[in-house]
Design a protein around this motif. Sequence first.
Motif, PDB file in Angstrom:
ATOM      1  N   GLY A   1      -0.880   2.986 -17.624  1.00  0.00           N
ATOM      2  CA  GLY A   1      -0.886   1.487 -18.107  1.00  0.00           C
ATOM      3  C   GLY A   1      -1.605   0.388 -17.228  1.00  0.00           C
ATOM      4  N   ILE A   2      -1.504  -0.801 -17.688  1.00  0.00           N
ATOM      5  CA  ILE A   2      -2.380  -1.638 -16.651  1.00  0.00           C
ATOM      6  C   ILE A   2      -1.700  -1.711 -15.136  1.00  0.00           C
ATOM      7  N   ASN A   3      -2.835  -2.431 -14.495  1.00  0.00           N
ATOM      8  CA  ASN A   3      -2.405  -2.645 -13.122  1.00  0.00           C
ATOM      9  C   ASN A   3      -2.247  -1.349 -12.247  1.00  0.00           C
TER      10      ASN A   3
ATOM     11  N   GLU B   1       0.710  -1.325   0.110  1.00  0.00           N
ATOM     12  CA  GLU B   1      -0.064  -0.095  -0.018  1.00  0.00           C
ATOM     13  C   GLU B   1       0.732   1.359   0.174  1.00  0.00           C
ATOM     14  N   ALA B   2       1.995   1.299  -0.128  1.00  0.00           N
ATOM     15  CA  ALA B   2       2.904   2.413  -0.151  1.00  0.00           C
ATOM     16  C   ALA B   2       3.267   2.780  -1.637  1.00  0.00           C
TER      17      ALA B   2
ATOM     18  N   HIS C   1       0.645  -3.505  -4.494  1.00  0.00           N
ATOM     19  CA  HIS C   1       0.012  -4.800  -3.760  1.00  0.00           C
ATOM     20  C   HIS C   1       1.213  -5.864  -3.799  1.00  0.00           C
ATOM     21  N   ILE C   2       0.923  -6.935  -2.855  1.00  0.00           N
ATOM     22  CA  ILE C   2       2.091  -7.912  -2.883  1.00  0.00           C
ATOM     23  C   ILE C   2       2.217  -8.650  -4.356  1.00  0.00           C
TER      24      ILE C   2
ATOM     25  N   LEU D   1      11.322  -5.237  -8.034  1.00  0.00           N
ATOM     26  CA  LEU D   1      10.225  -4.655  -6.999  1.00  0.00           C
ATOM     27  C   LEU D   1       9.850  -5.721  -6.139  1.00  0.00           C
ATOM     28  N   THR D   2      10.241  -5.393  -4.672  1.00  0.00           N
ATOM     29  CA  THR D   2       9.551  -6.395  -3.514  1.00  0.00           C
ATOM     30  C   THR D   2       8.658  -5.769  -2.902  1.00  0.00           C
ATOM     31  N   VAL D   3       7.530  -6.374  -2.895  1.00  0.00           N
ATOM     32  CA  VAL D   3       6.419  -5.842  -1.842  1.00  0.00           C
ATOM     33  C   VAL D   3       6.221  -6.511  -0.658  1.00  0.00           C
ATOM     34  N   HIS D   4       6.720  -6.003   0.503  1.00  0.00           N
ATOM     35  CA  HIS D   4       6.326  -6.773   1.803  1.00  0.00           C
ATOM     36  C   HIS D   4       4.997  -6.422   2.390  1.00  0.00           C
ATOM     37  N   PRO D   5       4.678  -7.456   3.046  1.00  0.00           N
ATOM     38  CA  PRO D   5       3.156  -7.221   3.813  1.00  0.00           C
ATOM     39  C   PRO D   5       3.456  -6.283   4.918  1.00  0.00           C
TER      40      PRO D   5
END
Lengths: 112, 113
Positions: free
Chosen positions: B59-61, B16-17, B82-83, B109-113
Motif C-alpha cells: 500500500g501507500i507510505n 525506525e522500528a 516514522h513519527i 499506533l504511537t511512534v516515539h522518537p
Amino acid sequence: SAVISQKPSRDICQRGTSLTIQCQVDSQVTMMFWYRQQPGQSLTLIATANQGSEATYESGFVIDKFPISRPNLTFSTLTVSNMSPEDSSIYLCSVLQFYEQYFGPGTRLTVT
Amino acid sequence: AQSVTQLDSQVPVFEEAPVELRCNYSSSVSVYLFWYVQYPNQGLQLLLKYLSGSTLVKGINGFEAEFNKSQTSFHLRKPSVHISDTAEYFCAVSETGDGKLTFGQGTILTVHP
C-alpha cells in the motif's frame, strides 16, 4: 479517486433539535453510504443511499431518526432528528468507486 | 455475519522500528479486506486493499499486509516507522464488495522518537 466534502464540519446542537449533514462528491457515483463513529469507537454503517430509491438502513437505525435524501448522483443528505447526547458522534459520508471506498472528512456533532 | 477483530487497541513503538498491527476476521464467504488510516482530526484514508490474487498487498507510505485465508488474518506491517505514522488504523472487511464495510475497533499506533 473521488473527493468528498461534507457540511458542516462540526456543530454543537441542543437536544430535541435536528441537524442535516450534506455530502458532495466530485464525480457521479451510484452508491453512497453514511457511517457513524461514536467517541472512542469504530465506524458503523447507518445506511446505503442509492439515487432514485429509498435508503436501506442497517439494523439498529431507522428512517424516522436518520432520514436520508439522494436527489442526484453527486449529493446526499443525512438528517439526525430529535437529537440526544447519545447522538454525539462523527458522521461520515462514503462512496464506492471501482471497489475502493472513499470517505469524507466527517461531521463532528456534539449534542448538549 | 462478518466481524473484524483488531487484537491490539494501542501499539507504541520507537521510530525506525518495525511494526505489525494485527487483524482477524470472521466470515463464511470470500471477503475483501482493507486497511484504513485516520490521522488526528482527519478523515479515513485507504492504505491498501485485498480483493483477490497475490496474498501480499503493498500500500501507500511503505505499508504492506498479508492475507492468510487459513488463519483468517490480514495483518498490517511496516519495516521502519516514522513519527508521522502516528495515527489510528482500522481494518475492515466486505463480503460482497458493495461498499458495506464492517470495521474493527481500531489500533492506535504511537511512534516515539
